[in-house]
Scaffold this motif. Sequence first.
Motif, PDB file in Angstrom:
ATOM      1  N   LEU A  31       0.827  -1.212   0.000  1.00 47.00           N
ATOM      2  CA  LEU A  31       0.000   0.000   0.000  1.00 47.00           C
ATOM      3  C   LEU A  31       0.860   1.259   0.000  1.00 47.00           C
ATOM      4  O   LEU A  31       0.505   2.263  -0.613  1.00 47.00           O
ATOM      5  CB  LEU A  31      -0.935  -0.016   1.203  1.00 47.00           C
ATOM      6  N   GLY A  32       1.985   1.202   0.701  1.00 46.50           N
ATOM      7  CA  GLY A  32       2.881   2.346   0.669  1.00 46.50           C
ATOM      8  C   GLY A  32       3.432   2.595  -0.713  1.00 46.50           C
ATOM      9  O   GLY A  32       3.587   3.740  -1.150  1.00 46.50           O
ATOM     10  N   GLY A  33       3.736   1.507  -1.426  1.00 45.87           N
ATOM     11  CA  GLY A  33       4.220   1.649  -2.790  1.00 45.87           C
ATOM     12  C   GLY A  33       3.158   2.209  -3.708  1.00 45.87           C
ATOM     13  O   GLY A  33       3.430   3.070  -4.545  1.00 45.87           O
ATOM     14  N   LEU A  34       1.913   1.727  -3.553  1.00 44.97           N
ATOM     15  CA  LEU A  34       0.819   2.245  -4.367  1.00 44.97           C
ATOM     16  C   LEU A  34       0.591   3.724  -4.076  1.00 44.97           C
ATOM     17  O   LEU A  34       0.360   4.529  -4.990  1.00 44.97           O
ATOM     18  CB  LEU A  34      -0.455   1.452  -4.095  1.00 44.97           C
ATOM     19  N   ARG A  35       0.680   4.077  -2.825  1.00 45.77           N
ATOM     20  CA  ARG A  35       0.498   5.483  -2.444  1.00 45.77           C
ATOM     21  C   ARG A  35       1.582   6.354  -3.076  1.00 45.77           C
ATOM     22  O   ARG A  35       1.308   7.463  -3.550  1.00 45.77           O
ATOM     23  CB  ARG A  35       0.527   5.600  -0.922  1.00 45.77           C
ATOM     24  N   SER A  36       2.800   5.839  -3.118  1.00 42.00           N
ATOM     25  CA  SER A  36       3.887   6.574  -3.763  1.00 42.00           C
ATOM     26  C   SER A  36       3.632   6.715  -5.257  1.00 42.00           C
ATOM     27  O   SER A  36       3.850   7.788  -5.844  1.00 42.00           O
ATOM     28  CB  SER A  36       5.211   5.850  -3.512  1.00 42.00           C
ATOM     29  N   PHE A  37       3.155   5.657  -5.884  1.00 50.01           N
ATOM     30  CA  PHE A  37       2.825   5.704  -7.314  1.00 50.01           C
ATOM     31  C   PHE A  37       1.782   6.775  -7.603  1.00 50.01           C
ATOM     32  O   PHE A  37       1.904   7.559  -8.551  1.00 50.01           O
ATOM     33  CB  PHE A  37       2.319   4.331  -7.764  1.00 50.01           C
ATOM     34  N   LEU A  38       0.756   6.841  -6.768  1.00 49.27           N
ATOM     35  CA  LEU A  38      -0.309   7.816  -6.983  1.00 49.27           C
ATOM     36  C   LEU A  38       0.192   9.244  -6.833  1.00 49.27           C
ATOM     37  O   LEU A  38      -0.338  10.167  -7.452  1.00 49.27           O
ATOM     38  CB  LEU A  38      -1.459   7.557  -6.010  1.00 49.27           C
ATOM     39  N   ALA A  54      -9.322  10.846  -9.409  1.00 51.56           N
ATOM     40  CA  ALA A  54      -8.699  11.214  -8.136  1.00 51.56           C
ATOM     41  C   ALA A  54      -7.636  12.285  -8.337  1.00 51.56           C
ATOM     42  O   ALA A  54      -7.496  13.203  -7.519  1.00 51.56           O
ATOM     43  CB  ALA A  54      -8.100   9.981  -7.475  1.00 51.56           C
ATOM     44  N   ARG A  55      -6.895  12.186  -9.431  1.00 50.82           N
ATOM     45  CA  ARG A  55      -5.861  13.186  -9.710  1.00 50.82           C
ATOM     46  C   ARG A  55      -6.498  14.539 -10.039  1.00 50.82           C
ATOM     47  O   ARG A  55      -6.057  15.580  -9.540  1.00 50.82           O
ATOM     48  CB  ARG A  55      -5.000  12.705 -10.873  1.00 50.82           C
ATOM     49  N   THR A  56      -7.554  14.528 -10.847  1.00 50.57           N
ATOM     50  CA  THR A  56      -8.227  15.775 -11.220  1.00 50.57           C
ATOM     51  C   THR A  56      -8.811  16.477 -10.004  1.00 50.57           C
ATOM     52  O   THR A  56      -8.736  17.706  -9.876  1.00 50.57           O
ATOM     53  CB  THR A  56      -9.342  15.501 -12.243  1.00 50.57           C
ATOM     54  N   GLU A  57      -9.394  15.691  -9.086  1.00 51.27           N
ATOM     55  CA  GLU A  57     -10.031  16.254  -7.895  1.00 51.27           C
ATOM     56  C   GLU A  57      -9.074  16.423  -6.734  1.00 51.27           C
ATOM     57  O   GLU A  57      -9.487  16.874  -5.656  1.00 51.27           O
ATOM     58  CB  GLU A  57     -11.199  15.349  -7.471  1.00 51.27           C
ATOM     59  N   ALA A  58      -7.816  16.078  -6.923  1.00 49.95           N
ATOM     60  CA  ALA A  58      -6.791  16.199  -5.872  1.00 49.95           C
ATOM     61  C   ALA A  58      -7.212  15.491  -4.589  1.00 49.95           C
ATOM     62  O   ALA A  58      -7.086  16.030  -3.477  1.00 49.95           O
ATOM     63  CB  ALA A  58      -6.474  17.666  -5.598  1.00 49.95           C
ATOM     64  N   LEU A  59      -7.724  14.261  -4.725  1.00 53.07           N
ATOM     65  CA  LEU A  59      -8.177  13.501  -3.565  1.00 53.07           C
ATOM     66  C   LEU A  59      -6.997  12.997  -2.749  1.00 53.07           C
ATOM     67  O   LEU A  59      -5.945  12.653  -3.302  1.00 53.07           O
ATOM     68  CB  LEU A  59      -9.031  12.313  -4.011  1.00 53.07           C
TER      69      LEU A  59
END
Length: 228
Positions: A31-38, A54-59
């Motif tokens: 999950l930490g790796g996925l969070r870094s990817f995002l 999620a990127r467009t809405e800055a979630l």
Amino acid sequence: MLRPTHALMALLGSAALAAAPPAPLPDSALLGGLRSFLGTFTPTPGETSLLAYARTEALDWTAFQNLFSMQVTDTRARYLDWRGHTAMPTGSVFTTLRAATYPAGARTLLVVNREWCTAGSCQTRTVFGWLDGGRPGTMTMSAVKDATVIPLIRDADFFAGPVPPCLKGVALTVTYVPAWQGSTLAALAVAPRAAQQTCAQAGITPEAATRPLKLTWSPSTSKFRKGW
């Protein structure tokens, strides 16, 4: 791009997906790796996946997790499969997010595959990246080209028998999907849209005419290898 489904579940395993959104999970290496990817994710032009939304809405991370109504997260197996949908002007868009980590000594490779589908047509992308040795909450990911960790795969490898006329001379693309068990990766052939339409007119499904390849992770070489 049509969604590749043939024999995929046999490679990836099967699971019951929870119907209700689970509570956000604590970070792990996966999950930490996925969070870094995002954190560095950039959508492709026109992408309508939940990741792009999620990127467009800055979630933030918690809000991002809550976008997916069905989730399987197996941190012991270093694998996750999250699914959700959103309404768009052109119709509902369904997103499947799969990720897995593959350790190699002090390093860990993260593979993230995202697929978004609408009106029976799907697009998919896979990203590979090495995670640093930091704590899950402070990990960073360095993206790498698939050729650095994937063996050479020729179009002929995807055909167990004669090549259908509608696919002869057609350059296939490949999508890579993490598997739940066995530190493996499924390589799936994807025909261009024009070839798919030609095959459909001939009553041929490209997904049925090709076979998925199973790639096995080799920690000693930090690469995948072909073979069962």
